[in-house]
Write a protein that holds these residues in place. Structure first.
Motif, PDB file in Angstrom:
ATOM      1  N   LYS A   6       0.766  -1.169  -0.019  1.00  0.00           N
ATOM      2  CA  LYS A   6      -0.162   0.006   0.059  1.00  0.00           C
ATOM      3  C   LYS A   6       0.818   1.325   0.069  1.00  0.00           C
ATOM      4  O   LYS A   6       1.928   1.420   0.926  1.00  0.00           O
ATOM      5  CB  LYS A   6      -0.933  -0.092   1.164  1.00  0.00           C
ATOM      6  CG  LYS A   6      -1.642   1.137   1.203  1.00  0.00           C
ATOM      7  CD  LYS A   6      -2.706   1.265   2.528  1.00  0.00           C
ATOM      8  CE  LYS A   6      -3.469   2.380   2.892  1.00  0.00           C
ATOM      9  NZ  LYS A   6      -2.508   3.325   3.815  1.00  0.00           N
ATOM     10  N   TYR A  26      -2.601  -1.340  -3.171  1.00  0.00           N
ATOM     11  CA  TYR A  26      -3.486  -0.488  -2.762  1.00  0.00           C
ATOM     12  C   TYR A  26      -2.955   0.974  -2.651  1.00  0.00           C
ATOM     13  O   TYR A  26      -1.667   1.165  -2.774  1.00  0.00           O
ATOM     14  CB  TYR A  26      -3.654  -0.480  -1.163  1.00  0.00           C
ATOM     15  CG  TYR A  26      -3.792  -2.113  -0.727  1.00  0.00           C
ATOM     16  CD1 TYR A  26      -5.202  -2.259  -0.304  1.00  0.00           C
ATOM     17  CD2 TYR A  26      -2.891  -2.896  -0.341  1.00  0.00           C
ATOM     18  CE1 TYR A  26      -5.601  -3.483   0.169  1.00  0.00           C
ATOM     19  CE2 TYR A  26      -3.331  -4.179  -0.112  1.00  0.00           C
ATOM     20  CZ  TYR A  26      -4.561  -4.381   0.263  1.00  0.00           C
ATOM     21  OH  TYR A  26      -4.936  -5.705   0.962  1.00  0.00           O
ATOM     22  N   ALA A  56      -6.879  -1.048  -5.408  1.00  0.00           N
ATOM     23  CA  ALA A  56      -7.697  -0.873  -4.571  1.00  0.00           C
ATOM     24  C   ALA A  56      -7.595   0.589  -3.868  1.00  0.00           C
ATOM     25  O   ALA A  56      -6.512   0.874  -3.546  1.00  0.00           O
ATOM     26  CB  ALA A  56      -7.549  -1.906  -3.309  1.00  0.00           C
ATOM     27  N   VAL A  58      -8.055   3.077  -0.891  1.00  0.00           N
ATOM     28  CA  VAL A  58      -8.077   3.260   0.564  1.00  0.00           C
ATOM     29  C   VAL A  58      -8.429   4.799   0.988  1.00  0.00           C
ATOM     30  O   VAL A  58      -7.619   5.445   0.618  1.00  0.00           O
ATOM     31  CB  VAL A  58      -6.968   2.847   1.344  1.00  0.00           C
ATOM     32  CG1 VAL A  58      -7.167   2.607   2.925  1.00  0.00           C
ATOM     33  CG2 VAL A  58      -6.823   1.268   0.895  1.00  0.00           C
TER      34      VAL A  58
END
Length: 230
Positions: A6, A26, A56, A58
């Protein structure tokens, strides 16, 4: 073992594309006005639109009220909400139901006992993220401070295996952090910046490649320096 990565605190299209192009899993958008990585709803909506279906998304909040959470849900539609404040387990479960997104709950680790105490969040959160506390009591930023904690505590405590590791990571130490802690997911923010809030696309790419073992990196720091602030 495949490691998920991420990249948190993105605010520009070029660094978003750098994260996606490098193979990150992420991207994090920060909704905390005191952070140098804070983005407005308009900016976040634009970045989320460019990212959707490719990585993804976040949305990081800190003790957000329901009005902000609803605005994020409507404008950004994140895949995950990262709760980086003092949210208790009941609030985490409520937010998960209210927003309809998966939840990452951040926990500050100042001792092994904090890892054990975090087990209370496992039923309510999809991912528990372990981060270092701010370097000084009362510091304004709950994360992104470039400091780490003792990674061996995670290997000893053995939390739920899908935990995420954050705090003081950078391209040069992430592989040691993974090997020491057993983390399958890592999160970086300040460790891939050239100035507070300014991501460096080259550092982003180096971090992802190092975490996923796609290239050789510099030898790890000496044992006594391993947890020094970055």
């Amino acid at each position: 073992m495949t490691v998920s990565v991420k990249i948190c605190g993105l605010s520009t299209e070029d660094t978003l594309e750098a994260a996606i192009g490098a193979g990150a899993d992420y991207v994090g958008l920060v909704f905390f006005p005191r952070s140098p990585r804070h983005v407005s709803l308009d900016r976040a909506a634009s970045l989320a639109e460019a990212a959707r279906g490719r990585i993804a998304i976040v949305a990081l909040t800190v003790d957000a009220d329901n009005a902000l959470l609803e605005a994020i849900r409507e404008r950004v539609a994140p895949d995950f909400l990262q709760l980086h404040g003092h949210e208790g387990v009941e609030r985490v479960a409520d937010i998960r139901r209210r927003v309809g997104a998966r939840v990452i709950k951040a926990v500050k680790v100042g001792s092994p006992a904090d890892i054990e105490a975090a087990r209370i969040f496992e039923p309510a959160a999809d991912i528990v993220l372990f981060d270092a506390p701010p370097p000084r009591a009362g510091d304004a930023l709950p994360g992104g401070n470039g400091v780490s904690f003792d990674w061996t505590w995670l290997a000893t405590a053995q939390p739920r295996p899908d935990f995420m590791l954050s705090g003081g990571l950078d391209p040069d130490n992430v592989r040691l952090a993974i090997a020491t802690s057993g983390a399958r997911s890592v999160d970086v923010s300040s460790g891939v910046e050239r100035a507070p809030g300014v991501k460096d696309p080259d550092l982003v790419a180096r971090f992802v490649r190092a975490a996923k073992h796609l290239e050789q990196v510099a030898a790890p720091a000496a044992e006594e320096d391993r947890h020094e602030p970055r």
